[in-house]
Write an enzyme that holds these catalytic residues in place. Structure first.
Site, PDB file in Angstrom:
ATOM      1  N   LYS A   1      -8.083  12.214   2.460  1.00 10.52           N
ATOM      2  CA  LYS A   1      -6.784  12.016   1.815  1.00 10.52           C
ATOM      3  C   LYS A   1      -6.885  10.809   0.907  1.00 10.52           C
ATOM      4  O   LYS A   1      -7.295   9.721   1.331  1.00 10.52           O
ATOM      5  CB  LYS A   1      -5.693  11.773   2.872  1.00 10.52           C
ATOM      6  CG  LYS A   1      -4.294  11.695   2.284  1.00 10.52           C
ATOM      7  CD  LYS A   1      -3.735  13.078   2.063  1.00 10.52           C
ATOM      8  CE  LYS A   1      -2.458  13.056   1.232  1.00 10.52           C
ATOM      9  NZ  LYS A   1      -2.714  12.867  -0.213  1.00 10.52           N
TER      10      LYS A   1
ATOM     11  N   GLN B   1      -9.506   3.281   1.305  1.00 11.11           N
ATOM     12  CA  GLN B   1      -8.562   4.319   1.716  1.00 11.11           C
ATOM     13  C   GLN B   1      -8.783   4.744   3.167  1.00 11.11           C
ATOM     14  O   GLN B   1      -7.823   5.059   3.881  1.00 11.11           O
ATOM     15  CB  GLN B   1      -8.698   5.538   0.800  1.00 11.11           C
ATOM     16  CG  GLN B   1      -7.547   6.531   0.897  1.00 11.11           C
ATOM     17  CD  GLN B   1      -6.328   6.076   0.130  1.00 11.11           C
ATOM     18  OE1 GLN B   1      -6.424   5.601  -0.992  1.00 11.11           O
ATOM     19  NE2 GLN B   1      -5.158   6.225   0.730  1.00 11.11           N
TER      20      GLN B   1
ATOM     21  N   LYS C   1      -6.994   2.123   5.256  1.00 11.73           N
ATOM     22  CA  LYS C   1      -5.558   2.197   4.977  1.00 11.73           C
ATOM     23  C   LYS C   1      -4.951   3.387   5.699  1.00 11.73           C
ATOM     24  O   LYS C   1      -3.916   3.275   6.377  1.00 11.73           O
ATOM     25  CB  LYS C   1      -5.322   2.325   3.467  1.00 11.73           C
ATOM     26  CG  LYS C   1      -3.852   2.436   3.077  1.00 11.73           C
ATOM     27  CD  LYS C   1      -3.677   2.817   1.617  1.00 11.73           C
ATOM     28  CE  LYS C   1      -4.325   1.845   0.682  1.00 11.73           C
ATOM     29  NZ  LYS C   1      -4.059   2.161  -0.741  1.00 11.73           N
TER      30      LYS C   1
ATOM     31  N   LYS D   1     -11.229   9.651  -2.388  1.00 16.10           N
ATOM     32  CA  LYS D   1     -10.675   9.260  -3.681  1.00 16.10           C
ATOM     33  C   LYS D   1     -11.366  10.075  -4.769  1.00 16.10           C
ATOM     34  O   LYS D   1     -12.490  10.551  -4.580  1.00 16.10           O
ATOM     35  CB  LYS D   1     -10.896   7.762  -3.939  1.00 16.10           C
ATOM     36  CG  LYS D   1      -9.864   7.121  -4.851  1.00 16.10           C
ATOM     37  CD  LYS D   1      -8.522   6.918  -4.149  1.00 16.10           C
ATOM     38  CE  LYS D   1      -7.509   6.236  -5.059  1.00 16.10           C
ATOM     39  NZ  LYS D   1      -6.234   5.999  -4.366  1.00 16.10           N
TER      40      LYS D   1
ATOM     41  N   GLY E   1      -1.660  11.762  -6.359  1.00 17.05           N
ATOM     42  CA  GLY E   1      -1.693  11.057  -7.631  1.00 17.05           C
ATOM     43  C   GLY E   1      -2.170   9.621  -7.460  1.00 17.05           C
ATOM     44  O   GLY E   1      -2.268   9.101  -6.358  1.00 17.05           O
ATOM     45  N   ASP E   2      -2.473   8.989  -8.553  1.00 17.39           N
ATOM     46  CA  ASP E   2      -2.867   7.582  -8.605  1.00 17.39           C
ATOM     47  C   ASP E   2      -2.658   7.167 -10.056  1.00 17.39           C
ATOM     48  O   ASP E   2      -1.912   7.824 -10.804  1.00 17.39           O
ATOM     49  CB  ASP E   2      -4.326   7.402  -8.147  1.00 17.39           C
ATOM     50  CG  ASP E   2      -4.700   5.937  -7.904  1.00 17.39           C
ATOM     51  OD1 ASP E   2      -4.369   5.441  -6.825  1.00 17.39           O
ATOM     52  OD2 ASP E   2      -5.303   5.303  -8.788  1.00 17.39           O
TER      53      ASP E   2
ATOM     54  N   THR F   1       5.463   3.811  -2.129  1.00 19.46           N
ATOM     55  CA  THR F   1       4.523   2.692  -2.090  1.00 19.46           C
ATOM     56  C   THR F   1       5.246   1.373  -2.352  1.00 19.46           C
ATOM     57  O   THR F   1       5.023   0.369  -1.659  1.00 19.46           O
ATOM     58  CB  THR F   1       3.387   2.887  -3.102  1.00 19.46           C
ATOM     59  OG1 THR F   1       2.793   4.170  -2.921  1.00 19.46           O
ATOM     60  CG2 THR F   1       2.315   1.821  -2.932  1.00 19.46           C
TER      61      THR F   1
ATOM     62  N   ASN G   1       4.933   3.199 -10.898  1.00 18.64           N
ATOM     63  CA  ASN G   1       5.853   3.490  -9.802  1.00 18.64           C
ATOM     64  C   ASN G   1       5.887   2.392  -8.749  1.00 18.64           C
ATOM     65  O   ASN G   1       6.953   2.041  -8.240  1.00 18.64           O
ATOM     66  CB  ASN G   1       5.457   4.807  -9.126  1.00 18.64           C
ATOM     67  CG  ASN G   1       5.831   6.025  -9.952  1.00 18.64           C
ATOM     68  OD1 ASN G   1       6.676   5.945 -10.840  1.00 18.64           O
ATOM     69  ND2 ASN G   1       5.205   7.145  -9.667  1.00 18.64           N
TER      70      ASN G   1
ATOM     71  N   SER H   1       2.825  10.677   1.733  1.00 26.61           N
ATOM     72  CA  SER H   1       2.064  11.877   1.391  1.00 26.61           C
ATOM     73  C   SER H   1       1.757  12.687   2.644  1.00 26.61           C
ATOM     74  O   SER H   1       1.831  13.916   2.646  1.00 26.61           O
ATOM     75  CB  SER H   1       0.753  11.493   0.691  1.00 26.61           C
ATOM     76  OG  SER H   1       0.976  11.159  -0.663  1.00 26.61           O
TER      77      SER H   1
END
Length: 445
Positions: free
Chosen positions: A89, A110, A113, A125, A164-165, A209, A240, A376
């Site tokens: 993820k 990630q 996290k 990623k 998304g990123d 976030t 965002n 997410s």
């Protein structure tokens, strides 16, 4: 310790051309040395090597036509880092800075996290060196379709779930999902997150976030008998994360004095967040327009961290390595006592060491900005149930997750006798411990 130092030295040679990954590796490993002192048996199990090596790196070419009919070729990637806790993820980033080193650093971070959320998701990623700026909607659609034509072979709701990123928002996710659905001939809504509400998205995913960052910062303040109301903050970034961190901070009674984008920053005692949204979300423009549209404030070119202004909290929500040692020193002189990382690795290692030396609190990105991936995962749950929670339900779950992440950090601080401001080590220890336990329980691989 010998094991940890040996591995760092080996990877500095093996991955000498990957500075971002090496920086992330050193930051994490040096902060969790105490784990390996407590568990010398981990060397025999090659735990560090298994954590540092991605399970899979997929690299592919992306050919697409621009509006003039010219064929363009970009590089696409997916780094599937660690699946001990669940399907990979992590977001997709479309930016010229994207390369294997950047994506390995992001994927590595990630993993821990996602572990901190306690939700059943591994870490990964991906992205491309494609630059969406200045492209038409049709060009972006054609690129996304070409990108997904390769990526779809490697993802799935129980395999790898991108989101998304940077450079990948609701528009891009829509194009990616639409093409995935056509290629697969099935509506596997759980294969991507960050989707639009009309086809399986979750409420407050866009805000999550930024909101989560403020919830985590608030927990640190509460733990240290401080009120969030009345504190002054600056925020770098205008995507965002920054926008919705500013929105929630203002709602909580903080005074947001400034926001920035890649070209410059605004200073305003009465920031109009609706004008910021109009510029960035509707017009996709520059903060240069803010003063004329809002009718107040000042705009300056350069970095917001190079200016002199008194503030209590800095929220870096832009990109990696925004803050070096010189900027960290200026922040401290300006009165900053807490840094909340909305971006991934926005402070370099010298800046982090300085924060800790000066007793400043740092809410590290892998803890403080985990609200996005947590929501997410909540989107994945809703997709699986064919059900949608209300905005209030999702927000309450997000608040609960951020509090639990903070509680995990506190547990690490107490168990390992860390200083009360060392959330960097605390978050890394908590996340890594959970991943290691899952890896060991599943046997050697």
């Amino acid at each position: 310790m010998n094991y940890l130092n040996r591995i760092i030295d080996e990877y500095k040679i093996k991955d000498a051309s990957q500075p971002e990954f090496l920086q992330a590796m050193e930051e994490v490993l040096n902060s969790v040395a105490i784990i390996f002192e407590k568990h010398p048996e981990y060397e025999q199990k090659a735990i560090l090597e298994r954590l540092l090596e991605p399970e899979r790196i997929i690299k592919f070419k992306v050919c697409w036509c621009d509006d003039s009919g010219k064929t363009n070729v970009n590089r696409g990637y997916r780094v599937q880092y660690n699946s001990a806790l669940g399907p990979y993820k992590g977001g997709l980033r479309f930016n010229p800075s994207v390369n294997e080193s950047v994506l390995k650093f992001l994927g590595f971070e990630q993993v821990f996290k996602n572990a901190l959320t306690t939700l059943p998701i591994g870490g990964g990623k991906g992205g491309s060196d494609f630059d969406p700026k200045g492209k038409s909607d049709n060009e972006i659609m054609r690129f996304c379709q070409a990108f997904m034509s390769e990526l779809y072979r490697h993802i799935g709701p129980d395999v790898d779930v991108p989101a998304g990123d940077m450079g990948v928002g609701a528009r891009e996710i829509g194009y990616l999902y639409g093409h995935y659905r056509r290629l697969k001939g099935a509506s596997e809504r759980g294969v991507l997150t960050g989707k639009g509400l009309s086809y399986g998205g979750s409420l407050i995913r866009k805000e999550a976030t930024g909101y989560g960052l403020i919830y985590f910062v608030e927990e640190i303040l509460k733990e240290n008998n401080k009120e969030i109301k009345g504190l002054k903050a600056i925020i770098s970034g205008s995507g965002n994360v920054a926008i919705y961190a500013a929105e929630k901070a203002i709602e909580k009674g903080m005074k947001v004095l400034g926001l920035s984008d890649s070209k410059g920053y605004i200073i305003d005692d009465n920031i109009d967040i609706n004008v910021i949204k109009e510029i960035k979300e509707v017009k996709r423009g520059s903060l240069k327009e803010y003063v004329s549209m809002a009718g107040h404030g000042e705009y300056f070119e350069g970095s917001i961290y190079d200016m002199d202004l008194k503030y209590d909290i800095a929220l870096p929500c832009g990109t990696q390595n925004e803050i070096n040692l010189d900027r960290a020193k200026r922040m401290f002189i300006n009165g900053c006592f807490l840094v909340g990382e909305g971006a991934n690795m926005p402070s370099d290692n010298s800046a982090i060491s300085y924060y800790l030396e000066k007793g400043m609190f740092i809410a590290p990105g892998k803890a403080a900005n985990a609200g996005g991936v947590a929501t997410s995962a909540l989107e994945m749950s809703q997709n699986s149930m064919r059900y949608n929670w209300s905005k209030e339900e999702v927000d309450l779950k997000l608040q609960s997750i951020m509090k639990e992440i903070h509680n995990q950090c506190l547990s690490s601080i107490k168990e390992y006798n860390l200083s009360n401001n060392n959330y960097v080590s605390a978050a890394n220890i908590a996340g890594m411990t959970r991943v290691i336990e899952a890896m060991l329980a599943q046997g050697d691989y």
